[in-house]
Motif scaffolding. Sequence first.
Motif, short mmCIF file in Angstrom:
data_model
loop_
_atom_site.label_atom_id
_atom_site.label_comp_id
_atom_site.label_asym_id
_atom_site.label_seq_id
_atom_site.Cartn_x
_atom_site.Cartn_y
_atom_site.Cartn_z
N LYS A 35 48.07 32.32 49.14
CA LYS A 35 46.62 32.41 49.36
C LYS A 35 46.12 33.84 49.17
O LYS A 35 46.85 34.81 49.41
CB LYS A 35 46.28 31.97 50.78
CG LYS A 35 46.12 30.48 50.94
CD LYS A 35 45.56 30.16 52.31
CE LYS A 35 45.38 28.66 52.51
NZ LYS A 35 44.37 28.09 51.64
N VAL A 36 44.87 33.96 48.73
CA VAL A 36 44.16 35.25 48.69
C VAL A 36 42.77 35.01 49.26
O VAL A 36 42.10 34.05 48.89
CB VAL A 36 44.04 35.79 47.25
CG1 VAL A 36 43.23 37.08 47.24
CG2 VAL A 36 45.40 36.02 46.64
N LEU A 37 42.35 35.87 50.18
CA LEU A 37 41.04 35.70 50.82
C LEU A 37 40.16 36.88 50.42
O LEU A 37 40.52 38.04 50.63
CB LEU A 37 41.21 35.67 52.34
CG LEU A 37 40.02 35.18 53.17
CD1 LEU A 37 39.67 33.76 52.83
CD2 LEU A 37 40.35 35.29 54.66
N PHE A 38 39.02 36.58 49.79
CA PHE A 38 38.08 37.63 49.39
C PHE A 38 36.79 37.44 50.20
O PHE A 38 36.11 36.43 50.06
CB PHE A 38 37.78 37.51 47.89
CG PHE A 38 37.03 38.68 47.34
CD1 PHE A 38 37.71 39.76 46.80
CD2 PHE A 38 35.64 38.72 47.37
CE1 PHE A 38 37.01 40.85 46.30
CE2 PHE A 38 34.95 39.80 46.88
CZ PHE A 38 35.63 40.87 46.34
N LEU A 39 36.49 38.39 51.08
CA LEU A 39 35.32 38.29 51.95
C LEU A 39 34.25 39.28 51.53
O LEU A 39 34.57 40.42 51.17
CB LEU A 39 35.71 38.59 53.41
CG LEU A 39 36.83 37.75 54.02
CD1 LEU A 39 37.22 38.32 55.37
CD2 LEU A 39 36.38 36.31 54.17
N GLU A 40 33.01 38.85 51.58
CA GLU A 40 31.89 39.78 51.34
C GLU A 40 30.96 39.73 52.54
O GLU A 40 30.38 38.69 52.85
CB GLU A 40 31.14 39.41 50.06
CG GLU A 40 31.86 39.88 48.82
CD GLU A 40 30.93 40.01 47.63
OE1 GLU A 40 29.88 39.34 47.62
OE2 GLU A 40 31.25 40.77 46.70
N ILE A 51 23.43 45.90 50.59
CA ILE A 51 24.62 46.71 50.85
C ILE A 51 25.68 45.76 51.37
O ILE A 51 25.53 45.16 52.43
CB ILE A 51 24.34 47.84 51.86
CG1 ILE A 51 23.31 48.80 51.28
CG2 ILE A 51 25.62 48.58 52.22
CD1 ILE A 51 22.84 49.86 52.23
N VAL A 52 26.76 45.61 50.57
CA VAL A 52 27.79 44.60 50.86
C VAL A 52 29.13 45.28 51.06
O VAL A 52 29.50 46.17 50.30
CB VAL A 52 27.89 43.58 49.70
CG1 VAL A 52 28.99 42.56 49.97
CG2 VAL A 52 26.57 42.86 49.51
N MET A 53 29.85 44.87 52.09
CA MET A 53 31.21 45.36 52.34
C MET A 53 32.18 44.27 51.89
O MET A 53 32.13 43.15 52.40
CB MET A 53 31.39 45.66 53.83
CG MET A 53 32.78 45.98 54.26
SD MET A 53 33.30 47.60 53.75
CE MET A 53 35.03 47.54 54.17
N SER A 54 33.04 44.59 50.92
CA SER A 54 34.02 43.62 50.41
C SER A 54 35.37 43.85 51.06
O SER A 54 35.78 44.99 51.26
CB SER A 54 34.16 43.75 48.90
OG SER A 54 32.90 43.69 48.29
N ILE A 55 36.05 42.76 51.37
CA ILE A 55 37.39 42.84 51.99
C ILE A 55 38.32 41.90 51.22
O ILE A 55 37.99 40.74 51.00
CB ILE A 55 37.34 42.44 53.48
CG1 ILE A 55 36.49 43.43 54.27
CG2 ILE A 55 38.73 42.36 54.08
CD1 ILE A 55 36.19 43.01 55.69
N LEU A 56 39.47 42.44 50.81
CA LEU A 56 40.47 41.63 50.11
C LEU A 56 41.68 41.48 51.02
O LEU A 56 42.32 42.47 51.38
CB LEU A 56 40.87 42.32 48.80
CG LEU A 56 41.98 41.64 48.02
CD1 LEU A 56 41.49 40.33 47.40
CD2 LEU A 56 42.52 42.54 46.92
#
Length: 579
Positions: A35-40, A51-56
Motif C-alpha cells: 500500500k501507498v497512502l498519499f494525503l493532501e 495552501i496544501v500540505m502533502s504527505i506520502l
Amino acid sequence: MKNMNNFICSISFFFLFFFSLINFIFMMYFIMNDKVLFLEWEIITFNSCMIVMSILLDWMSLLFMMFVSMISSVVIYYSKSYMSSELNLSRFIILVLLFVLSMILLIISPNIISIFLGWDGLGLVSYCLVIYYQNIKSYNSGMLTALTNRIGDVLILMVISWMLNYGGWNYIFYLEIMKNDFSMMLIGIMIIMAAMTKSAQIPFSAWLPAAMAAPTPVSALVHSSTLVTAGVYLLIRFNLLLVDMFFMKILLLLSGLTMFMAGISANYEFDLKKIIALSTLSQLGLMMSILSMGFPDLAFFHLLTHAMFKALLFMCAGVIIHMMNDMQDIRYMGGISVFIPMTSLCLNISNLALCGIPFLAGFYSKDMILEMVSMSNLNLLIFFLYYVSTGLTMFYTIRLLMYLMINDYNLMCIYNLYDEDYKMLKSMMILMLMKVISGSFLKWMIFNYPYMIYLPFNLKMMVIYVSLLGFIMGYMVSNMNVYSMNKFLMTYSLSNFLCMMWFLPSLSTYSMNYLFLNFGQNLLKIIDMGWNEYYSGQGMYNILKKYSIFYYFFQMNNYKIYLFSFVFWILLMMFMLLI
C-alpha cells in the motif's frame, strides 16, 4: 527545575517510543499489502489560492520514521543522565525534538517546498546544537556546519523555482517526465549537489568532524539517522530521475574518494569522537556510491543498519568520556574493559557490526553491497576504492579497540571508574538488541526477491580477505612505537596531509574566506556603499540638501538680495513684454 527537566525527558521518551511502535505496525501492514497512502491536507483557501500540505506514507517513509523516532527516544533517555548537570536541560530536549520534527517532515514530504522546510530546519537546529557549549571552537564549528549546509539550501531553492515549469511542486508525479526532458536534468544535478553538501561528500567533508563540538547525544542522533542521512534519503526518493545521468558517475568517484579519505584519516586521529565521525563519513561514502550505481534499496538497507550501531557507538563514547573526566584523547585511555564491562561489551559489538562481522547488522548490508560491486561492470579504481576502504574500516576499528581495551590506563594515578549509570545502560541495551537482530530482520522484510549473486570463490571471499588484512595491519600499527611507526608511515608531511583530511578543512575555511568573503566585502564597499550609494540614496540626499540650503539662504537671511532679485525679475519681464 530538576523535576521539570525530568518530566519533559520522560514525556519525550515515551511519546517518541510509542510513535516508533505505531510506525512499525503501520509499516508492516503497508509492506504486506503493498500500500501507498498519499494525503493532501488543505491548510487554507483564499480567493481560489490554496495552501496544501502533502504527505506520502509508504513502507520506506514509515520504516525510516520508526528508526528515527526510536533512536531519538533512546538518545533523549540517555541525555537524562548524560546532561544531568545541565541547568536548561528542557531547552536541550526541545532543540532535539525540533531536530527530529524537521527530519520527519523531510521524510514524509513528496513536495519539494515541505522538503525544503525540513531541510532548512535541520540546518538551523543543527547550528543551535553544535554551538550549545558556547566556546570559540563550538562557534567556529557551528558556522562551518551552517554555511556548508546553506549551499544545499540554496540549491533546493533553485530546484523549487525551476519546478515552476511543471506548474506544481509534488516532484513525485513528475520524475518520469523530468527523466525524458533534457533541460530538466538541471534539477537532477542540483539535487545531487544538495545531497552532497548534507551528506558531507568531497569537497564538503570538513563540517562533519567539526560538528563533533556538539554534546555527545546530539552526535549520536546526527550521525545515525538525521542530518547526514537526509542527503542519502533525498537521492533515494529522486533515484528514478537520476539513474542514467552522467553526473552519477562523478558522484560515484567522489563518494569513493570520500570513503577512502575518511578511512585513512581515522587511522591518524586520536580524538575518540572524531574517529567515530570519520567512520560515519566513510559509511556515507559507501551509501552514496552504491546509490550512484543504481541500487537505492541497498543504500536504504545500509542506511538503517548503520543508524543502529553508529548511535550506540556514540553513546558508548559518551560514557567513556564521562568516566575519563571529559578527556577525548584515546592515548590517555586503556584497560576500560576491566572497569566498565557493560559499556565495553556494547562498544565492541558496535565496532564488530561496523566492520561487517558475520550475522551482526552491518554484515548483511556491507556484504551484499560489496558482492554487488564485484558483480557490476566497474573499472579497477572504483573496485580498489571499495575494497581498500573496507580494509581501512577494520584497520581503524582494531586500532581503536587496542587503545581502549588492551593498552594501559594513562590518565591519572588515582581513578574511580564505574559502570553503574543505569539510565545510560538501559538505553544502550535497547540499541544493542536492535543492532543484533535488525540486519537479518530488515533483509527479510525489504527484499521480497532474493539477490542471486554468483561469483568465483576468491572474489566471493574477497571481503573476508580484506577484513583479515585490515585486522592484522591495525594490530601491527597499534603495537608499534613512535619511531618505527614514523618509518612505517614514511614522511611527516605525508602524515600531516593524511591526518588533515587531505587539507579539506583548510580549503573549506581559508580559501573560501579569500575567494568569496573578500570578494563579497569588496563588492559591498565598491557597489553598495560606493557607486550605488553615491548615485542613489546619498546622492539624492546631497542634491536636496544643497537646494534646501540655497532656498533657506534667500528666505531667512538676505531680504535685500531677495527683494532686489524680485524687482530685477519683474523689470526684466516688463522689458521683455514691451519689446
